[in-house]
Design a protein around this motif. Structure first.
Motif, PDB file in Angstrom:
ATOM      1  N   THR A 103     -60.025  29.818  32.035  1.00  0.00           N
ATOM      2  CA  THR A 103     -58.785  29.395  31.382  1.00  0.00           C
ATOM      3  C   THR A 103     -58.392  28.017  31.895  1.00  0.00           C
ATOM      4  O   THR A 103     -59.006  27.477  32.812  1.00  0.00           O
ATOM      5  CB  THR A 103     -57.643  30.402  31.655  1.00  0.00           C
ATOM      6  OG1 THR A 103     -57.433  30.510  33.064  1.00  0.00           O
ATOM      7  CG2 THR A 103     -57.973  31.771  31.091  1.00  0.00           C
TER       8      THR A 103
ATOM      9  N   GLY B 220     -52.680  31.356  30.956  1.00  0.00           N
ATOM     10  CA  GLY B 220     -52.674  32.813  30.908  1.00  0.00           C
ATOM     11  C   GLY B 220     -51.736  33.460  31.905  1.00  0.00           C
ATOM     12  O   GLY B 220     -51.284  32.838  32.870  1.00  0.00           O
TER      13      GLY B 220
ATOM     14  N   GLY C 195     -57.113  29.572  26.875  1.00  0.00           N
ATOM     15  CA  GLY C 195     -58.347  28.887  27.232  1.00  0.00           C
ATOM     16  C   GLY C 195     -58.392  27.510  26.620  1.00  0.00           C
ATOM     17  O   GLY C 195     -57.948  27.302  25.495  1.00  0.00           O
TER      18      GLY C 195
END
Length: 321
Positions: free
Chosen positions: A78, A136, A314
């Motif tokens: 990510t 994230g 991502g």
């Protein structure tokens, strides 16, 4: 119910962890400090202090290091974005850290491509600090260490279990019977990590501070986003504010927002609450929470603003220039 004061972390109140990662005993890396400001971060140590556990779709952290101290080569699945708060830093990447590098000065921002091994070191003359935005809610779920980092750590007594926890064999710690050491990548697996040349990285993923100051004269400069200077969809957007970027009109975001001053002092008003944000402070604002923001003193003023988006966590790195 949290108040706004509970969602402001002052630079002077940051609590470091010196045993956050597998290279905590490795010479050259054993003086670094890791800070987890918003969200769980990527620390592998139970000693890591978390200032704000809410995760607004991304994590905020920081790394502090004395001169000549480095963070070892690792990869993320990510986004990992850094801006230099204090000092002068060398970022490098590739399996052995020699595929490319560049020097970041104070205020510069680097949206590091996913899927490549990267590291960084303080090449300035004083203690340095870089602020991090990690994609994230679970930023610790996608970190991979270069094989030599794992081997060097083991030689200095630290073993990372496949449960994500560090064990210090020099302190008599042993892995539980149901936990195995994290394996090193094979040569075949290493081929999935590109040796990306510098000319494919710096123009697309680096924004310089003084360029952003020039672009933010009448409105915030879009730094990271689909229509920004650094085009990407990492699960958040970043823009850059200087003294004349905003008036004092209230702003009502529909997503989480994090304010991170770079230079100067910023007057923040949220409802009847007034405060001043200073360089290195971090403030989390909730959706629907109206705020106004303006420099509170004369002189240079700049601020990074991070806004949650609905995009997956991502980066869009494809390996192509």
């Amino acid at each position: 119910m949290s108040t706004l004061n509970d969602r402001i972390v002052r630079y002077g109140e940051l609590r470091p962890c010196k045993t956050a990662f597998i290279d905590a005993h490795t010479p050259g890396s054993n003086q670094k400090e890791n800070f987890t400001i918003i969200g769980g971060g990527v620390s592998e140590s139970p000693d890591q202090h978390v200032h704000i556990r809410d995760t607004p779709g991304f994590n905020i952290g920081a790394a502090g290091q004395p001169p000549n101290c480095r963070n070892s080569l690792h990869s993320h699945t990510t986004a990992e974005v850094f801006f230099v708060l204090k000092g002068r830093w060398r970022f490098f990447w590739g399996r052995n850290g020699d595929a490319g590098e560049f020097i970041a000065e104070e205020g510069d921002i680097f949206n590091i491509p996913t899927g490549i091994f990267r590291g960084f070191e303080n090449v300035g003359t004083d203690y340095g600090m870089i602020m991090a935005i990690l994609g994230g809610d679970d930023a610790g779920g996608g970190v991979t260490w270069a094989p030599q980092v794992i081997e060097e750590a083991r030689a200095h007594g630290l073993v990372l279990g496949n449960n994500g926890v560090l064990y210090d064999t020099k302190q008599g710690q042993e892995l539980p019977h149901n936990v195995q050491p994290i394996p090193t990548l094979t040569e075949v697996q290493m081929k999935d990590f590109p040796e990306t040349p510098v000319e494919a990285v710096v123009p697309r993923y680096v924004a310089r501070y003084w360029d952003l100051m020039a672009l933010s004269g009448k409105q915030p400069a879009k730094v990271i986003g689909t229509d920004a200077l650094l085009k990407d969809k990492p699960g958040f957007e970043v823009d850059f504010l200087s003294r004349t970027s905003l008036d004092d009109s209230p702003i009502t975001p529909d997503k989480h927002v994090v304010l991170m001053p770079m230079r100067g002092h910023w007057a923040l008003r949220v409802g009847d609450f007034d405060t001043v944000l200073n360089p290195g402070d971090t403030c989390l604002l909730k959706p629907g929470e109206s705020y106004s923001l303006a420099p509170s003193m004369t002189g240079e003023a700049s601020l990074y603003r991070v806004t949650e988006t609905d995009d997956p966590a991502g980066a869009t790195w494809s390996g192509a220039a």
